[in-house]
Design a protein around this motif. Structure first.
Motif, mmCIF file in Angstrom:
data_model
loop_
_atom_site.group_PDB
_atom_site.id
_atom_site.type_symbol
_atom_site.label_atom_id
_atom_site.label_comp_id
_atom_site.label_asym_id
_atom_site.label_seq_id
_atom_site.Cartn_x
_atom_site.Cartn_y
_atom_site.Cartn_z
ATOM 1 N N ASP A 142 0.935 -1.246 -0.094
ATOM 2 C CA ASP A 142 -0.173 -0.223 0.066
ATOM 3 C C ASP A 142 0.814 1.391 -0.009
ATOM 4 O O ASP A 142 0.585 2.382 -0.548
ATOM 5 N N LEU A 143 2.000 1.116 0.827
ATOM 6 C CA LEU A 143 2.758 2.258 0.665
ATOM 7 C C LEU A 143 3.369 2.650 -0.805
ATOM 8 O O LEU A 143 3.559 3.713 -1.083
ATOM 9 N N THR B 158 1.909 1.674 -3.470
ATOM 10 C CA THR B 158 1.002 2.296 -4.508
ATOM 11 C C THR B 158 0.516 3.541 -4.275
ATOM 12 O O THR B 158 0.699 4.426 -5.137
ATOM 13 N N GLU B 159 0.704 4.068 -2.739
ATOM 14 C CA GLU B 159 0.648 5.591 -2.594
ATOM 15 C C GLU B 159 1.562 6.570 -3.045
ATOM 16 O O GLU B 159 1.511 7.610 -3.537
ATOM 17 N N LEU B 160 3.041 5.806 -2.956
ATOM 18 C CA LEU B 160 4.118 6.769 -3.338
ATOM 19 C C LEU B 160 4.146 6.736 -4.935
ATOM 20 O O LEU B 160 4.447 7.865 -5.428
ATOM 21 N N GLU B 161 3.578 5.813 -5.652
ATOM 22 C CA GLU B 161 3.540 5.910 -7.042
ATOM 23 C C GLU B 161 2.399 7.247 -7.379
ATOM 24 O O GLU B 161 2.668 7.797 -8.384
ATOM 25 N N GLN B 162 1.285 7.146 -6.669
ATOM 26 C CA GLN B 162 0.403 8.177 -6.778
ATOM 27 C C GLN B 162 0.729 9.591 -6.362
ATOM 28 O O GLN B 162 0.676 10.347 -7.185
ATOM 29 N N LEU B 163 1.578 9.790 -5.238
ATOM 30 C CA LEU B 163 2.123 10.806 -4.854
ATOM 31 C C LEU B 163 3.153 11.576 -5.686
ATOM 32 O O LEU B 163 3.274 12.847 -6.069
ATOM 33 N N THR C 223 1.546 4.288 7.738
ATOM 34 C CA THR C 223 0.318 4.135 6.715
ATOM 35 C C THR C 223 0.453 5.122 5.519
ATOM 36 O O THR C 223 1.271 5.764 5.425
ATOM 37 N N PRO C 224 -0.304 4.868 4.546
ATOM 38 C CA PRO C 224 -0.190 5.567 3.195
ATOM 39 C C PRO C 224 -0.393 6.902 3.698
ATOM 40 O O PRO C 224 0.124 7.871 3.063
ATOM 41 N N GLU C 225 -1.231 7.273 4.630
ATOM 42 C CA GLU C 225 -1.706 8.627 5.031
ATOM 43 C C GLU C 225 -0.514 9.685 5.562
ATOM 44 O O GLU C 225 -0.431 10.425 5.594
ATOM 45 N N LEU D 268 2.746 9.484 4.259
ATOM 46 C CA LEU D 268 3.672 9.604 3.126
ATOM 47 C C LEU D 268 3.755 11.122 2.520
ATOM 48 O O LEU D 268 5.014 11.335 2.581
#
Length: 166
Positions: free
Chosen positions: A102-103, A105-110, A152-154, A156
């Motif tokens: 999940d981390l 995935t979130e880094l890819e988005q950010l 958590t992804p939040e 990042l």
């Protein structure tokens, strides 16, 4: 010949420092020399520039294909210059089970880039690593070697903000 001889031109295009060349020459006859020299080159540049790989092949008298074969076989070696801030997401068992994917995935988005890539501004690069050795803090990532755990992804955006432009 205008602009100097061919050998003079090749000499000016060399990327290995005299110290790195000397190190390679010291190791040339020893077992494991290729990996040791590649580690030293990567330690110096942060990655292995293409021209440096050709110079290592020449100094160790091995075919360039062998050098590139070793570089591409071992995940530790990089052929692309990393970002100014290097993010490594642990994918060891504990981190994986506690949400490391999940981390990523979130880094890819950010950041707008995937694994093993560098942001267009050169600020960040992201990679997945096998284990950072901080299982009690899972999931974990490092930025330039600094450990951030229990994530958590939040978390990042704030972590990225600490490093962006710093």
């Amino acid at each position: 010949m205008e602009g100097g001889s061919v050998s003079e031109k090749q000499e000016t295009e060399r990327v290995l420092t005299p110290e790195l060349r000397g190190y390679a020459e010291e190791w040339a006859e020893r077992p494991g020399s290729l990996i040791m020299v590649l580690h030293k080159v990567q330690e110096h540049f942060g990655y292995i520039p293409r021209q440096a790989a050709f110079e290592v092949a020449e100094l160790l008298s091995v075919p360039p294909a062998r050098v590139f074969g070793v570089i591409t076989f071992y995940h530790l070696f990089k052929l692309q210059e990393p970002g100014r801030n290097r993010i490594a997401v642990c994918m060891g068992t504990a981190c994986y089970l506690k949400g490391a994917e999940d981390l990523i995935t979130e880094l890819e988005q950010l950041l707008g880039v995937g694994l093993n890539t560098v942001t267009p501004d050169g600020e960040f690069s992201v990679e997945a690593v096998r284990c950072i050795g901080c299982c009690g803090l899972a999931p974990v990532l490092t930025v330039n070697g600094h450990v951030h755990g229990n994530l958590t992804p939040e978390d990042l955006p704030d972590i990225l903000a600490q490093y962006r432009g710093a």
